[in-house]
Scaffold this active site. Structure first.
Site, short mmCIF file in Angstrom:
data_model
loop_
_atom_site.label_atom_id
_atom_site.label_comp_id
_atom_site.label_asym_id
_atom_site.label_seq_id
_atom_site.Cartn_x
_atom_site.Cartn_y
_atom_site.Cartn_z
N ASP A 7 0.87 -1.17 0.00
CA ASP A 7 0.00 0.00 0.00
C ASP A 7 0.92 1.23 0.00
O ASP A 7 1.24 1.76 1.06
CB ASP A 7 -0.91 -0.01 1.23
CG ASP A 7 -1.85 1.19 1.25
OD1 ASP A 7 -2.29 1.63 0.16
OD2 ASP A 7 -2.13 1.71 2.35
N GLU A 67 -2.10 -1.92 -5.13
CA GLU A 67 -3.32 -1.35 -5.71
C GLU A 67 -2.96 -0.51 -6.91
O GLU A 67 -1.90 0.12 -6.96
CB GLU A 67 -4.04 -0.46 -4.68
CG GLU A 67 -4.91 -1.22 -3.74
CD GLU A 67 -5.75 -0.30 -2.87
OE1 GLU A 67 -6.48 -0.86 -2.03
OE2 GLU A 67 -5.69 0.92 -3.00
N ASP A 139 -2.28 1.12 7.25
CA ASP A 139 -1.57 0.93 5.98
C ASP A 139 -1.13 -0.52 5.81
O ASP A 139 -1.20 -1.08 4.71
CB ASP A 139 -0.37 1.88 5.89
CG ASP A 139 -0.80 3.34 5.90
OD1 ASP A 139 -1.64 3.72 5.06
OD2 ASP A 139 -0.31 4.10 6.75
#
Length: 156
Positions: A7, A67, A139
């Site tokens: 992330d 992502e 996170d």
């Protein structure tokens, strides 16, 4: 198969490592890499790349997942995210890791069952999927979710 979920963020990059064997997943480790807000950009990015390189060296993942990029309303925030992603991808590339990218909605759907899930729903599902796991922070939770989604979505 050991998967490193990522992330990326300039302020604090989350990471999570899982083992996937068929449909079974197991937690290996997770953490967060903060960078000092007042440090020059080049130093922050170098520190992020070096710290992630150390994580990769320690856990030796077979592949990584992150992502896909999303665009913020604030162009400055988007630029900082892109620079952090560059440092993260460079660390993975240096280690020879293949990096797969997944849309945020797809990650949420793979973990929770709906692409509109919020962070609390994702974190609650992590406790179900990885019983007893101690998550280093939000996170790191997001990074573990990316790793789990990759295990379910990507071909082995």
């Amino acid at each position: 198969m050991v998967i490193l979920g990522l992330d990326p963020s300039l302020s604090c990059t989350g990471w999570g490592v899982i083992r996937a064997e068929g449909s079974r997943i197991a937690h290996i480790a997770n953490g967060q890499i903060p960078t000092p807000a007042k440090a020059p950009m080049a130093q922050r990015l170098a520190a992020l790349q070096a710290a992630l390189g150390a994580v990769i060296a320690e856990y030796r993942p077979d592949r990584a997942a992150a992502e896909e990029v999303f665009v913020n309303k604030n162009p400055q925030s988007t630029l900082k995210l892109a620079q952090a992603r560059g440092a993260v991808l460079a660390a993975c590339g240096t280690a020879g890791l293949d990096v797969r990218e997944h849309a945020a909605r797809l990650v949420k759907k793979a973990v929770v069952g709906t692409g509109g899930a919020d962070k609390t729903q994702v974190q609650a599902m992590l406790k179900v999927l990885l019983p007893g796991v101690k998550v280093a922070g939000t996170d790191a939770a997001d990074a573990l979710a990316v790793a789990i989604a990759d295990a379910h979505l990507a071909p082995r």
